[in-house]
Design an enzyme around this catalytic site. Structure first.
Site, short mmCIF file in Angstrom:
data_model
loop_
_atom_site.label_atom_id
_atom_site.label_comp_id
_atom_site.label_asym_id
_atom_site.label_seq_id
_atom_site.Cartn_x
_atom_site.Cartn_y
_atom_site.Cartn_z
N GLU A 1 1.73 -0.25 9.14
CA GLU A 1 1.35 -1.61 8.70
C GLU A 1 2.43 -2.62 9.04
O GLU A 1 2.16 -3.75 9.39
CB GLU A 1 1.09 -1.60 7.18
CG GLU A 1 0.50 -2.91 6.63
CD GLU A 1 1.52 -3.98 6.30
OE1 GLU A 1 1.13 -5.15 6.11
OE2 GLU A 1 2.74 -3.69 6.23
N ASP B 1 4.62 3.26 5.55
CA ASP B 1 5.82 2.86 6.28
C ASP B 1 6.51 1.70 5.56
O ASP B 1 5.90 1.01 4.73
CB ASP B 1 5.51 2.47 7.73
CG ASP B 1 4.57 1.28 7.85
OD1 ASP B 1 3.64 1.16 7.02
OD2 ASP B 1 4.75 0.46 8.77
#
Ligand SMILES: CCCCCCCCCCCCCCCCCC(=O)N[C@@H](Cc1ccccc1)C(=O)O
Ligand SMILES: [Zn+2]
Ligand SMILES: [Zn+2]
Length: 478
Positions: A166, A102
């Site tokens: 994350e 991400d």
């Protein structure tokens, strides 16, 4: 000091040399990854379409990884990926490579090229995630793909964990992978994650770049400060409003830095190991920290990045108050994000914050907190640290110095302390201060050559992890 291969190692390691066709393919694969906008907006709020597309994309560009019989691929928490690369020698303790798929949002404004275009300009690939952290996701899988094509069979089992959240906590990705491996009884020799680089130009008097491997990571405390007052008509205001009281409180926090902790934690060691790289007189100063520490600790406070290394930092990040132009506001709320120095605890920082505000009308709510990470071993016997050193020496022979450091941000690796005590945060990529600002900022980019070096690094690292290791006294003997 470092580790050296013994005569037991493979007769001939596979050289990290790639054909022209492979080099073109690897950079095009990275560009394709950048074009998929796997944005994390808020905890639980992701671009799920893009995350699903990313899962399909890695199948397409790394076919050998997915069809190899000794590699198991699992999707965890819907969009995260866990690869188990089964080694041939079960007596060797496994390790894990981490990265996240991400990225933080990237509005077009200010970018030289659109942030999800993956365009190449003047030898650089631009886009959100080129440094944080699709470069690592793609380089890890690319290196493995190239090794497999060359019929490499690893001796040591390793895991590849690619989290999908994350940037908003890791609760759905890394945390689930960590729990899954724990349930399987896995214990790891070490983990390598993002969180530091080959640093160039971060310390003014240090002209040569150096590799900093972060062996610890700061903690965090998200505090919400709230003031409640009786609302009323703005034509006859009280002497103080909830907004005024809260503004004064956050201003006191901003104006009163947390104590300088220079001397505690890994920073002193970092500077001592760097001492001989400085020119005169800085080399004398850093070689005699026992005498000059008051001066050095003040110098470190001057720049934002080095200041973040010497203390718990205080950042007022959100402020919410007021409902109408002529109404005395009932509630004012502010959020303060503290990044906790490794020598302090969440409770200590909370107490310090209350002692700074000293106003009973201000309520404190702890939203989220995470203790700083313990220092991972970085001595001669520390396998993960020494493998990183050894591989740096090979891929970046111009880098004379590798030092242990502290990561000023947080990484997914903090969610894996149940599996190992050896957590190392290092991306084998040169980073200058302007590159640092591009991470979560604008014009994030990586040079094609830097990306190739990262693939080479991992290609060699995986092979180095398979060689028998024994300590040697000096790195230059390698
Ligand atoms: C003596 C040496 C001086 C040189 C120091 C230079 C330090 C520069 C190092 C650059 C490190 C960059 C690290 C990038 C990793 C970013 C990870 C990140 O952004 N994490 C998020 C995670 C998070 C946490 C909690 C909620 C949401 C997200 C973060 O905000 O920390
Ligand atoms: Zn990151
Ligand atoms: Zn990030």
């Amino acid at each position: 000091k470092g580790l050296r291969d013994t005569e037991h190692q493979r007769a001939s390691p596979i050289p990290s040399q790639f054909s022209q066709e492979e080099r073109v393919t690897m950079k095009e694969s990275l560009k394709g990854a950048i074009q998929i906008p796997t944005v994390s907006f808020n905890p639980g709020e992701f671009n799920t379409t893009a995350l699903a597309e990313f899962g399909e994309y890695i199948h397409k560009v790394f076919p050998t990884v997915f069809r190899t019989s000794f590699i198991q691929h699992e999707v965890v928490g819907e969009y995260s990926h866990l690869f188990t690369v089964q080694g041939s020698d079960p007596s060797l303790q496994p390790y894990m490579l981490l990265a996240h798929i991400d990225v933080v949002p990237a509005p077009d404004q200010g970018w030289e090229v659109p942030p999800f275009s993956g365009l190449e300009r003047d030898g650089f690939i631009y886009g959100r995630g080129t440094l944080d952290n699709k470069n690592s996701v793609m380089a890890i899988l690319q290196a493995l793909e190239l090794l497999l094509i060359r019929n490499y069979i690893p001796r040591r089992t390793f895991f590849i964990a690619l989290g999908h959240d994350e940037e908003v906590s890791g609760a759905h990705g890394a945390q689930k992978i960590s729990a899954l491996l724990q349930a399987r009884g896995v214990q790891l020799a070490f983990i390598v994650d993002e969180g530091s680089f080959i640093l160039d130009g971060f310390i003014p008097s240090l002209k040569t770049p150096f590799a900093m491997v972060s062996v610890s990571e700061k903690g965090s405390l998200d505090l919400m400060l709230e003031v409640n007052m009786t609302p009323g008509h703005s034509s006859a205001p009280p002497k103080e409003t909830s907004i005024g009281i809260l503004a004064a409180a956050v201003s006191r926090l901003e104006q009163t830095p947390m104590p300088n902790m220079f001397g505690s934690g890994p920073l002193k060691m970092t500077l001592q190991q760097l001492a001989n790289e400085f020119s005169f007189p800085a080399n004398v100063i850093f070689n005699n920290l026992w005498l000059f520490w008051p001066l050095v600790s003040r110098l470190m406070e001057r720049e934002d990045i080095t200041n973040a290394l010497v203390r718990t930092t205080t950042a007022v990040t959100m402020f919410k108050a007021g409902i109408k132009v002529n109404v005395i506001p009932p509630v004012a709320q502010a959020t303060v994000n503290f990044r906790i120095h490794p020598a302090q605890t969440v409770q200590e920082v909370l107490k310090l914050a209350k002692d700074i505000v000293v106003d009973d009308r201000v309520q404190f709510h702890v939203l989220e907190s995470f203790e700083p990470l313990p220092v991972s071993p970085f001595d001669d016997q520390a396998l993960g640290y020494q493998l990183i050193r050894q591989t740096i020496q090979s891929i970046f022979p111009e880098i004379n110095i590798v030092v242990p450091g502290t990561c000023i941000a947080q990484t997914d690796s903090r969610l894996y302390t149940n599996l190992t005590t050896g957590i190392y945060r290092f991306n084998p990529v040169y980073l200058q201060p302007q590159d640092f600002r591009s991470i979560h900022g604008i014009n994030e980019r990586i040079s094609v050559q830097a990306y190739e070096s990262q693939v080479k690094f991992i290609f060699e690292f995986i092979q180095n992890a398979d060689t028998e290791q024994r300590p040697v006294s000096h790195l230059h003997e390698l």
